[in-house]
Design a protein around this motif. Structure first.
Motif, PDB file in Angstrom:
ATOM      1  N   SER A  68       0.798  -1.223   0.000  1.00  0.00           N
ATOM      2  CA  SER A  68       0.000   0.000   0.000  1.00  0.00           C
ATOM      3  C   SER A  68       0.830   1.273   0.000  1.00  0.00           C
ATOM      4  CB  SER A  68      -0.966  -0.001   1.188  1.00  0.00           C
ATOM      5  OG  SER A  68      -1.885   1.046   1.022  1.00  0.00           O
ATOM      6  N   SER A  75       0.541   3.285  -2.304  1.00  0.00           N
ATOM      7  CA  SER A  75      -0.348   4.309  -2.872  1.00  0.00           C
ATOM      8  C   SER A  75      -1.111   5.049  -1.768  1.00  0.00           C
ATOM      9  CB  SER A  75      -1.311   3.713  -3.901  1.00  0.00           C
ATOM     10  OG  SER A  75      -2.092   2.694  -3.340  1.00  0.00           O
ATOM     11  N   GLU A  98      -8.015   7.995  -5.643  1.00  0.00           N
ATOM     12  CA  GLU A  98      -7.550   6.755  -6.292  1.00  0.00           C
ATOM     13  C   GLU A  98      -8.601   6.266  -7.302  1.00  0.00           C
ATOM     14  OE1 GLU A  98      -5.075   4.496  -3.801  1.00  0.00           O
ATOM     15  OE2 GLU A  98      -5.124   2.719  -5.071  1.00  0.00           O
ATOM     16  N   ASP A 106      -6.935   0.455   2.751  1.00  0.00           N
ATOM     17  CA  ASP A 106      -5.566   0.971   2.740  1.00  0.00           C
ATOM     18  C   ASP A 106      -5.496   2.399   3.269  1.00  0.00           C
ATOM     19  OD1 ASP A 106      -5.075  -1.423   1.593  1.00  0.00           O
ATOM     20  OD2 ASP A 106      -4.563  -0.649  -0.397  1.00  0.00           O
TER      21      ASP A 106
HETATM   22 MG    MG Z   1      -2.266   0.591  -3.544  1.00  0.00          MG
END
Ligand code: MG
Ligand code: ADP
Length: 381
Positions: A128, A130, A162, A174
């Protein structure tokens, strides 16, 4: 100072010729159990790891200038251009989406900024990076504007970035763990009600009890498989007349086609395992937790079919080592990382064995790191 913090600070100084005004961090994560059910209204049990993404910055000038130190790439635009999701690709889409939605949440017009981001979370490994990127950036912006945003608002706006900018149809897990983790604990999250059910203690002390093994197989989730599983879950839920597939009963799955039945069996049983895992943690029953992790992996491999030879090799090698409580893939699958849960004293031998067997099978090395349960996002003073 963490490595990422040092790199971000140095790059800021180099790029802008002054020190940054504020710094913020947000952690990567492993998911102990509860895989591929966040988007089915299930429970998940992620744990933040002691690997951070760090964003540093200041309010200067008329332009938005963001430097991704890990990629040696810039995002430069006028603040007014941030609202256009179609202008941005790759990492710039994550950054632009977060900037646009954070300003919206703060009820401020976008303005000029100088920002540098560096991360110790490996990119695209299933840990994770991101969400760590998104949440550290939001936390920094709020800090620079002197605002404090609610942690759930942060998680939601980052997820929206996202979805709408990076076009990854991810769940809330996340971003929620990056924003809300508690040190020394994993977090039981109800993804249907978007509520933290509780913070569950990990084995205490500085003992290492979690080994993360990176297969270094990279798979982009925006691609087909993740979306296909998600669509199958929605279709199976519709066929069963449930809003969320997690609410279906195992006994009712016979009505489904063979393919959907396997998918649904994973989702429903994984939700039950996750709730049982949280109970095991409360009771300090680490071998019980490990057993549930093993069952989770087997279900992801056989029913949900998101594992791969590299992940299975790691898990099999780990389970054959003495003292191991449990081992499973973590994250979306098709590569990425596996986690091994065991008492600290057993870890060196487990690590040795996993590394050796992986090399024997694939003629290359896997990555390994020990993880400790870390805290959620914060400004760095
Ligand atoms: Mg990710
Ligand atoms: P994961 O979240 O499991 O690491 P993702 O594919 O969801 O994998 O996210 C990885 C993407 O997030 C990267 O390809 C990049 O676009 C963005 N990203 C994450 N960390 C950084 C960073 N430090 N700098 C720039 N982009 C990043």
């Amino acid at each position: 100072m963490t490595n990422a913090h040092e790199r971000a600070s140095a790059a800021y100084q180099r790029s802008f010729g002054r020190d940054h005004a504020q710094a913020a961090r947000a952690p990567g994560r492993v998911n102990l159990i509860g895989e591929h059910i966040d988007y089915c209204g299930g429970h998940v049990l992620p744990m933040a790891i002691d690997r951070d993404c760090v964003a540093v910055g200041g309010v200067h000038g008329e332009r938005v200038r963001v430097y991704a130190a890990d990629l040696h790439e810039w995002l430069e635009c006028d603040p007014g251009e941030l609202h256009d999701a179609n202008r941005f690709e790759g990492w710039r889409a994550y950054a632009a989406g977060v900037l646009a939605f954070t300003f919206e949440a703060m009820r401020e017009r976008p303005r000029g900024f100088e920002i540098v981001i560096a991360s110790d979370v490996p990119l695209g490994a299933g840990l994770s990076s991101s969400a760590a990127f998104e949440v550290s950036l939001t936390t920094l912006l709020a800090g620079l504007m002197g605002q404090s945003l609610d942690a759930w608002e942060v998680a939601r706006l980052c997820r929206r970035a996202e979805h709408e900018y990076a076009r990854v149809p991810c769940g809330i897990m996340d971003q929620a763990i990056a924003a809300m983790a508690r040190r020394g604990h994993a977090m039981l999250l109800d993804c249907e009600t978007e509520r933290v059910v509780g913070h569950m203690p990990m084995p205490s002390g500085d003992d290492v009890s979690l080994l993360v093994v990176d297969t270094r197989v990279r798979h982009a989730h925006s691609g087909g498989e993740y979306a296909a599983r998600r669509a199958a879950c929605e279709a199976a839920a519709r066929a069963l007349g449930e809003k969320n597939l997690c609410e279906a009963r195992l006994a009712h799955l016979d009505a489904l086609t063979q393919e959907w039945r396997a998918i649904a069996r994973h989702v429903v049983s994984e939700n039950q395992r996750t709730l049982a895992a949280a109970e095991a943690m409360k009771a300090g029953d680490w071998s019980g937790l490990g057993r549930l992790m093993n069952e989770s992996h087997d279900s992801l491999r056989d029913d949900y079919r998101v594992s791969c030879a590299e992940l299975d090799t790691v898990v099999d090698a780990a389970r054959a080592a003495p003292g191991v409580w449990g081992a499973r893939m973590t994250g979306g699958g098709f590569g990425g990382c596996a986690i091994v849960f065991a008492p600290a004293v057993a870890m060196p031998e487990i690590r040795e064995r996993v590394t050796r067997e992986f090399r024997a099978r694939f003629a290359r090395d896997c990555g390994t790191l020990y993880a400790h349960a870390s805290a959620g996002a914060a400004l760095i003073s």
